[in-house]
Design an enzyme around this catalytic site. Sequence first.
Site, short mmCIF file in Angstrom:
data_model
loop_
_atom_site.label_atom_id
_atom_site.label_comp_id
_atom_site.label_asym_id
_atom_site.label_seq_id
_atom_site.Cartn_x
_atom_site.Cartn_y
_atom_site.Cartn_z
N ASP A 1 0.84 -1.20 0.00
CA ASP A 1 0.00 0.00 0.00
C ASP A 1 0.88 1.25 0.00
OD1 ASP A 1 -1.82 2.05 0.79
OD2 ASP A 1 -3.04 0.56 1.84
N ASP B 1 -29.49 8.53 -14.73
CA ASP B 1 -28.22 9.25 -14.79
C ASP B 1 -27.42 9.09 -13.49
OD1 ASP B 1 -26.28 10.78 -15.91
OD2 ASP B 1 -27.48 12.60 -16.13
N ASN C 1 -20.91 10.80 -25.05
CA ASN C 1 -20.88 9.36 -24.75
C ASN C 1 -21.61 8.52 -25.79
OD1 ASN C 1 -19.46 9.89 -22.43
ND2 ASN C 1 -21.26 9.92 -21.11
N PRO D 1 -25.65 0.18 -21.15
CA PRO D 1 -26.31 1.17 -20.30
C PRO D 1 -25.74 2.58 -20.45
CG PRO D 1 -24.78 -0.14 -19.01
CD PRO D 1 -24.68 -0.64 -20.40
N TYR E 1 -14.54 11.06 -6.04
CA TYR E 1 -13.30 10.70 -6.73
C TYR E 1 -12.50 11.96 -7.08
CZ TYR E 1 -10.25 9.75 -10.72
OH TYR E 1 -9.17 9.72 -11.59
N GLU F 1 -7.73 4.95 -6.15
CA GLU F 1 -9.07 4.46 -6.47
C GLU F 1 -9.55 5.37 -7.59
OE1 GLU F 1 -10.83 1.92 -5.44
OE2 GLU F 1 -9.34 1.23 -3.99
N GLU G 1 -10.61 15.70 -14.17
CA GLU G 1 -11.88 15.83 -13.43
C GLU G 1 -11.78 16.80 -12.25
OE1 GLU G 1 -14.13 12.21 -13.00
OE2 GLU G 1 -13.07 11.27 -14.66
N PHE H 1 0.82 6.30 -9.82
CA PHE H 1 -0.47 6.01 -10.46
C PHE H 1 -1.49 5.52 -9.43
CE2 PHE H 1 2.55 5.17 -13.95
CZ PHE H 1 1.93 5.77 -15.02
N ALA H 2 -1.03 5.00 -8.29
CA ALA H 2 -1.93 4.29 -7.37
C ALA H 2 -3.08 5.18 -6.93
CB ALA H 2 -1.14 3.82 -6.15
P1 NAD Z 1 -7.00 1.66 -11.98
O1 NAD Z 1 -8.13 1.74 -11.00
O2 NAD Z 1 -7.14 0.82 -13.19
O3 NAD Z 1 -5.67 1.16 -11.24
C1 NAD Z 1 -5.28 1.63 -9.98
C2 NAD Z 1 -4.17 0.72 -9.48
O4 NAD Z 1 -3.74 1.24 -8.20
C3 NAD Z 1 -4.62 -0.73 -9.25
O5 NAD Z 1 -3.63 -1.61 -9.74
C4 NAD Z 1 -4.74 -0.83 -7.73
O6 NAD Z 1 -4.47 -2.14 -7.24
C5 NAD Z 1 -3.67 0.15 -7.27
N1 NAD Z 1 -3.93 0.70 -5.93
C6 NAD Z 1 -5.11 1.16 -5.44
N2 NAD Z 1 -4.95 1.58 -4.17
C7 NAD Z 1 -3.63 1.40 -3.86
C8 NAD Z 1 -2.84 1.65 -2.71
N3 NAD Z 1 -3.39 2.17 -1.61
N4 NAD Z 1 -1.53 1.34 -2.75
C9 NAD Z 1 -0.97 0.79 -3.86
N5 NAD Z 1 -1.67 0.53 -4.98
C10 NAD Z 1 -2.98 0.82 -4.97
O7 NAD Z 1 -6.68 3.17 -12.36
P2 NAD Z 1 -6.13 3.76 -13.73
O8 NAD Z 1 -7.27 4.02 -14.63
O9 NAD Z 1 -4.99 2.95 -14.19
O10 NAD Z 1 -5.60 5.18 -13.23
C11 NAD Z 1 -4.26 5.34 -12.77
C12 NAD Z 1 -4.08 6.79 -12.32
O11 NAD Z 1 -4.36 7.66 -13.39
C13 NAD Z 1 -5.02 7.20 -11.18
O12 NAD Z 1 -4.30 8.02 -10.30
C14 NAD Z 1 -6.12 7.97 -11.88
O13 NAD Z 1 -6.67 8.94 -11.02
C15 NAD Z 1 -5.35 8.61 -13.01
N6 NAD Z 1 -6.12 8.90 -14.23
C16 NAD Z 1 -6.91 7.94 -14.80
C17 NAD Z 1 -7.60 8.24 -15.98
C18 NAD Z 1 -8.46 7.20 -16.67
O14 NAD Z 1 -9.13 7.54 -17.65
N7 NAD Z 1 -8.45 5.95 -16.25
C19 NAD Z 1 -7.48 9.50 -16.55
C20 NAD Z 1 -6.65 10.46 -15.94
C21 NAD Z 1 -5.97 10.14 -14.78
P1 TYD Z 2 -16.29 6.48 -16.98
O1 TYD Z 2 -15.64 5.54 -17.93
O2 TYD Z 2 -16.80 5.93 -15.68
O3 TYD Z 2 -15.26 7.67 -16.74
P2 TYD Z 2 -15.48 9.10 -15.98
O4 TYD Z 2 -16.74 9.08 -15.23
O5 TYD Z 2 -14.28 9.14 -15.09
O6 TYD Z 2 -15.46 10.13 -17.07
O7 TYD Z 2 -17.49 7.17 -17.72
C1 TYD Z 2 -17.31 7.91 -18.91
C2 TYD Z 2 -18.63 8.54 -19.27
O8 TYD Z 2 -19.55 7.48 -19.61
C3 TYD Z 2 -19.27 9.29 -18.11
O9 TYD Z 2 -19.93 10.44 -18.62
C4 TYD Z 2 -20.29 8.30 -17.55
C5 TYD Z 2 -20.70 7.51 -18.77
N1 TYD Z 2 -21.10 6.10 -18.51
C6 TYD Z 2 -22.31 5.61 -19.00
O10 TYD Z 2 -23.09 6.33 -19.68
N2 TYD Z 2 -22.65 4.31 -18.75
C7 TYD Z 2 -21.86 3.48 -18.02
O11 TYD Z 2 -22.24 2.30 -17.78
C8 TYD Z 2 -20.60 3.99 -17.52
C9 TYD Z 2 -19.67 3.13 -16.72
C10 TYD Z 2 -20.27 5.32 -17.81
#
Ligand code: NAD
Ligand code: TYD
Length: 351
Positions: free
Chosen positions: A57, A289, A257, A213, A158, A82, A134, A79-80
Amino acid sequence: MILVTGGAGFIGANFVLDWLGQTDEALLNLDKLTYAGNIDTLRSLDSDPRHLFVQGDIGDAALVAKLLAEHKPRAVVNFAAESHVDRSIHGPEDFIQTNIVGTFHLLEAVRAYWAGLEGEARQNFRMLHVSTDEVYGSLGKDDPAFTETHRYEPNSPYSASKAASDHLVRAYHHTYGLPVLTTNCSNNYGPYHFPEKLIPLMIVNALAGKPLPVYGDGQQIRDWLYVKDHCSAIRRVLEAGTLGDVYNVGGWNEKPNIEIVHAICALLDELRPRTDGASYSTQITYVTDRPGHDRRYAIDASKLQRELGWKPAETFETGIRKTVQWYLENNAWVDNVTSGTYRKWIEKQYT
Ligand code: NAD
Ligand code: TYD
């Protein structure tokens, strides 16, 4: 070597695979392996001595301190987190713990380690914090895209927790001089994306003959970036970013979307037509929504292009085709991550 946290998640794992595909520099991967972390994604590195995996962690200060002391990384990429907005609405606590408290403990451990470095090692050390667009909140239809100076107005648990972590990172630079860099990126998509997020969920549901959905009217707008372009942006910022600076990362691909869902259906109609000849788009279902749903995100990534010469390699059309193809070719990965607790989440969220 470098220390990557969250390197078994969607973006982190893509980053790890790309990093080791491009350089021989070793990488220490610290990941808690929550439901979103998947070690299977990294199977190809099983016998690669450059990849060291530790389950743990970021909030475990003693563990992080020990890893830093033992491995002496020249950089930390965080990157870690939620990362799923809908989960943060059902249960915000884990988001507070990892994204805020966890980042704080990580920063403390990194600060102590950096303070003990000397000479070039101290001068060259970097910590890069990966964040999201976000944190800036929601835009109106005609508002200009987010720049790095846009004020923070997070709307979901988040985004509020990510905003808090960004502020901590900023404060550690301002107060202690910690050599940090922050990236705020738009929505990613691509291989190894957990099918709770829009794009992989739609692909997986479509192929399983399930409803697609769409929340509300489906007119919410996001900017989409192919994950490997995000990885290249992070590498570039790590290499040449100005200490303490923030860099927006985006794909110049704003889309509602519903358009994304139609694009996925059209690709599946072409690549894996339904046996009854109907389009996958007949599976689209409008559902209630998301509470507090942000209407529009748009990223102005011109600073990154102007100052560091980065721009995305993929257009949305090329990136989404690669993504759909990847899901069609990687059933085993999908089956593995959609068993067990995944089903419970889908039931809770969609029924
Ligand atoms: P993800 O949820 O797929 O992966 C998160 C990883 O972090 C997982 O492997 C999880 O096991 C690990 N993790 C969670 N809590 C932890 C802890 N306490 N200690 C160590 N590891 C832990 O997320 P992602 O989509 O890969 O996103 C990675 C980063 O990028 C995040 O910080 C997220 O906010 C950011 N981000 C994501 C997006 C996106 O579209 N997915 C866009 C912009 C920024
Ligand atoms: P998401 O992939 O959860 O990313 P974020 O909320 O971080 O942008 O969702 C992308 C967009 O898609 C967001 O406007 C919510 C919408 N969405 C749906 O319409 N249906 C779904 O089942 C999900 C998961 C997301």
